[in-house]
Design an enzyme around this catalytic site. Structure first.
Site, PDB file in Angstrom:
ATOM      1  N   GLY A  49      88.408   7.527  40.428  1.00  0.00           N
ATOM      2  CA  GLY A  49      88.641   7.949  41.729  1.00  0.00           C
ATOM      3  C   GLY A  49      89.325   6.771  42.676  1.00  0.00           C
ATOM      4  N   GLU A  50      88.830   6.889  43.860  1.00  0.00           N
ATOM      5  CA  GLU A  50      89.171   6.028  44.877  1.00  0.00           C
ATOM      6  C   GLU A  50      87.932   5.366  45.343  1.00  0.00           C
ATOM      7  OE1 GLU A  50      90.739   3.165  47.312  1.00  0.00           O
ATOM      8  OE2 GLU A  50      89.644   4.860  48.209  1.00  0.00           O
ATOM      9  N   SER A  51      87.650   3.902  45.242  1.00  0.00           N
ATOM     10  CA  SER A  51      86.531   3.483  45.771  1.00  0.00           C
ATOM     11  C   SER A  51      85.968   3.623  47.084  1.00  0.00           C
ATOM     12  CB  SER A  51      86.258   1.971  44.938  1.00  0.00           C
ATOM     13  OG  SER A  51      87.400   1.127  45.425  1.00  0.00           O
ATOM     14  N   CYS A  81      86.132   3.050  35.741  1.00  0.00           N
ATOM     15  CA  CYS A  81      87.115   2.518  36.768  1.00  0.00           C
ATOM     16  C   CYS A  81      86.432   2.559  38.110  1.00  0.00           C
ATOM     17  CB  CYS A  81      88.458   3.472  36.571  1.00  0.00           C
ATOM     18  SG  CYS A  81      89.602   3.022  37.305  1.00  0.00           S
ATOM     19  N   ARG A 113      89.490  -5.137  42.651  1.00  0.00           N
ATOM     20  CA  ARG A 113      89.893  -3.729  42.679  1.00  0.00           C
ATOM     21  C   ARG A 113      91.562  -3.776  42.425  1.00  0.00           C
ATOM     22  NH1 ARG A 113      90.392  -1.548  47.790  1.00  0.00           N
ATOM     23  NH2 ARG A 113      90.179   0.326  47.038  1.00  0.00           N
ATOM     24  N   ILE A 142      93.933   3.020  34.430  1.00  0.00           N
ATOM     25  CA  ILE A 142      94.615   3.339  35.571  1.00  0.00           C
ATOM     26  C   ILE A 142      94.457   2.691  36.992  1.00  0.00           C
ATOM     27  CG2 ILE A 142      95.435   5.543  36.986  1.00  0.00           C
ATOM     28  CD1 ILE A 142      94.529   7.338  34.387  1.00  0.00           C
ATOM     29  N   ARG A 143      95.051   1.898  37.435  1.00  0.00           N
ATOM     30  CA  ARG A 143      95.113   1.229  38.495  1.00  0.00           C
ATOM     31  C   ARG A 143      93.553   0.445  38.569  1.00  0.00           C
ATOM     32  NH1 ARG A 143      95.438   4.090  44.027  1.00  0.00           N
ATOM     33  NH2 ARG A 143      95.444   2.016  44.788  1.00  0.00           N
ATOM     34  N   HIS A 188      89.229   4.474  31.170  1.00  0.00           N
ATOM     35  CA  HIS A 188      88.844   6.125  31.363  1.00  0.00           C
ATOM     36  C   HIS A 188      88.446   6.697  29.812  1.00  0.00           C
ATOM     37  CE1 HIS A 188      89.590   6.665  35.789  1.00  0.00           C
ATOM     38  NE2 HIS A 188      90.470   5.793  35.547  1.00  0.00           N
ATOM     39  N   GLU A 190      86.736   9.323  29.409  1.00  0.00           N
ATOM     40  CA  GLU A 190      86.909  10.536  29.595  1.00  0.00           C
ATOM     41  C   GLU A 190      88.168  11.297  29.386  1.00  0.00           C
ATOM     42  OE1 GLU A 190      87.873   9.325  33.555  1.00  0.00           O
ATOM     43  OE2 GLU A 190      86.547   8.664  32.025  1.00  0.00           O
TER      44      GLU A 190
END
Length: 216
Positions: A49-51, A81, A113, A142-143, A188, A190
């Site tokens: 997600g976005e930390s 991630c 990050r 991903i990022r 990831h 998943e």
């Protein structure tokens, strides 16, 4: 033998994908949004997600302190991630004051990050893992963060291969790391349908803790 109940922190990110992978890996899986749901689980997955957003949502849902306390008490955890960032001990965040991310301190690692670049710099590769049989695991980044430093008690289970494109990724990039019952990947798993080996590895960690508690 008690079947492990594993929660997935359901504030954002690939919650449904983690829940499905855990179920296919032999666990009962439940979303976790409230402290009482967290109190019931034998292990927890912190998804991507976005930390910075995840940090705010943990406070909004009054989960930050209960989660930090359960992790400190030995709750098995797996972070992918952004989950790796949240489980870390220190986040390199370009000098922001105050820091945008408040990690939970479950892993003695320092992470950076978005170390692989922006969304367009996302990539996939195959990684060999210590402790995971049957060949390389396909990894989706991903990022993604990378691990700048690990403590003495942290085991490095995988790293990204040498960088053929000369993009400046250091040898620590993309690690899968473990410290006791806490596991983290900067990719990831998943998102790779049909390969639950990373989730099965985590389910075994949780099951082993359950078995030990039952024998005590």
């Amino acid at each position: 033998m008690t079947k492990p109940l594993i929660g997935v922190l359901a504030l954002q990110g690939g919650v449904a994908e983690h829940l499905a992978a855990l179920e296919r890996s032999g666990a009962d899986a439940r979303p976790v949004r409230r402290p009482e749901e967290l109190a019931a689980v034998h292990g927890i997955v912190v998804p991507g997600g976005e930390s910075t957003t995840m940090t705010r949502l943990l406070d909004t849902f009054e989960l930050y302190e209960p989660l930090r306390e359960r992790l400190a008490a030995g709750l098995p955890a797996y972070g992918s991630c952004a989950g790796m960032i949240m489980l870390s001990g220190e986040v390199l965040d370009e000098g922001r004051k105050p820091p945008a991310v408040r990690p939970l301190g479950a892993l003695d690692i320092v992470v950076r990050r978005n170390a692989f670049g922006r969304q367009v710099d996302s990539f996939e590769t195959d990684l060999d893992f210590a402790g995971i049989p049957d060949g390389p695991v396909h990894a989706v980044f991903i990022r993604a963060p990378w691990v700048e430093k690990v403590g003495a008690d942290v085991e490095v289970l995988a790293t990204v291969p040498d960088d053929p494109d000369n993009t400046g990724r250091n040898e620590a990039a993309g690690r899968m790391v473990q410290q006791g019952p806490v596991l983290a990947t900067s990719f990831h798993p998943e998102l790779v349908g049909g390969d639950e080996r990373v989730h099965r590895y985590f389910v075994k960690i949780v099951q082993a803790r359950l078995n030990t508690a039952a024998q005590a």
